[in-house]
Design an enzyme around this catalytic site. Structure first.
Site, short mmCIF file in Angstrom:
data_model
loop_
_atom_site.label_atom_id
_atom_site.label_comp_id
_atom_site.label_asym_id
_atom_site.label_seq_id
_atom_site.Cartn_x
_atom_site.Cartn_y
_atom_site.Cartn_z
N LYS A 121 29.64 44.81 8.81
CA LYS A 121 29.29 44.48 10.18
C LYS A 121 29.94 45.08 11.94
O LYS A 121 30.69 45.07 11.79
CB LYS A 121 28.23 43.14 9.37
N TYR A 131 36.13 40.94 43.78
CA TYR A 131 34.56 40.12 44.06
C TYR A 131 34.89 38.40 44.77
O TYR A 131 35.19 37.91 43.92
CB TYR A 131 33.97 40.02 43.21
#
Length: 357
Positions: free
Chosen positions: A33, A253
């Site tokens: 899946k 950042y």
């Protein structure tokens, strides 16, 4: 071309499937899946089909993708059907179907099918997600048989805490299951990846290896059988820039990392848009040019930074392993406060390359 890619070792995938069989002596549905947990469902299923007892997916869309690719082995819908209209497709494509709710049972009773269905009847033994209540289970089983629409039933449940090897919950769930299934003559399926690896006493005619197929341990602690798994995915990229920084300089950042000493910084073509976890902190392991080092600063959308101070031979173009055989995906996931299931499934624009056909 951008150097980020994921290398998928199909021979390792087959090794892990065979390990599930070896440890249990049971038939095994390979769980593919979510695009085989980000590894490519069709290619993984094609690699396993010559020896797999069948496959398990979440929904009919995933099953039809396998059928369209030529997969003829049994395919189980782990969430069953979402609308009664899907039952015609289930019968047409010879899919196996989980029944976890009474409304699904009622839908089967009402339909007309040209071929009887194979149903896996799921019991809620304590996870309380989906599954027929134990008190209703025997009646559900008998109604399915009486409907004339079902040729075979497999009894199943799912464990909530099998990845906790000292938790009593798993044995409690087994006890609930065994009490409710007494007298029902059918095969059963209980063991998922952690139960395959860590709960050898649990009887299960069918097992459902998922995360272990892809070489990641479901446990947060070392475990002997999990140590035999082979990582299937190697997430790779290359250094695209190198700079020398003096002590006291911020990187990335938010200035979340400030160089504590003169630091050699490498920039890697990999970021959270690729699926690498943004929350991975400074210190998360990475291998550059065959040497283990660490992530530094905040992960950006398309880039991340690594410490090359102790890897003087690294330069622009040097290979980087973000996870794989040298850096375990479970170690990266733990640093990022998540699980390997999620970091595999989050991979997006990274091309998949296959070896070990």
């Amino acid at each position: 071309m951008r150097p980020a890619r994921a290398l998928i070792d199909l021979q390792a995938l087959r090794h892990n499937y065979r390990l599930a069989r070896e440890l249990t002596g049971a038939k095994a549905l390979a769980v593919v899946k979510a695009d085989a947990y980000g590894h490519g469902a069709v290619r993984c299923a094609l690699a396993l089909e010559p020896e797999a007892d069948g496959f398990a997916v979440a929904c009919i869309e995933e099953a039809l993708e396998l059928r369209a690719a030529g997969i003829k082995a049994p395919v189980l819908l782990l969430e069953g059907f979402f609308e009664a209209s899907e039952l015609a497709l289930i019968a047409e494509h010879d899919l196996w179907c989980v029944v976890h709710s009474l409304w699904q049972l009622e839908a089967i009773e009402k339909i007309s099918v040209h071929k009887p269905l194979t149903v896996w009847l799921k019991m809620d033994t304590g996870m309380h997600r989906v599954g027929v209540h134990p008190k209703d289970y025997r009646d559900a089983y008998q109604r399915l048989l009486a409907s004339g629409k079902v040729s075979r039933i497999v009894l199943m449940s799912h464990f909530a805490r099998a990845d906790e090897l000292d938790a009593a919950a798993t044995e409690q769930q087994v006890a609930v299951f065994e009490a409710a299934r007494q007298g029902l003559a059918a095969e059963c399926s209980l063991r998922n990846s952690p139960a395959v690896l860590g709960w050898p006493s649990i009887k299960s005619d069918w097992v459902r290896p998922g995360i272990m197929l892809y070489g990641a341990s479901p446990f947060e602690v070392a475990q002997a059988e999990a140590a035999r798994l082979q990582p299937v995915m190697t997430l790779q990229s290359r250094i695209i820039s190198v700079r020398e920084l003096p002590a006291g300089e911020p990187v990335g950042y938010g200035a979340k990392f400030v160089s504590p000493r003169p630091t050699r910084v490498g920039v890697v073509a990999m970021g959270y848009a690729d699926g690498y976890p943004r929350q991975a902190p400074t210190g998360t392991p990475v291998v550059v040019a065959g040497k283990r080092t660490q992530l530094i600063g905040r992960v950006s959308m398309d880039m991340l930074c690594v410490d090359l101070t102790e890897v003087p031979e690294a330069t622009v173009g040097s290979p980087v392993e973000l996870w794989g055989k040298q850096v375990l995906a479970s170690d990266v996931a733990m640093q990022a406060g998540t699980i390997p299931y999620q970091i595999f499934c989050n991979l997006k624009r990274v091309p998949l390359d296959y070896i070990g056909e």
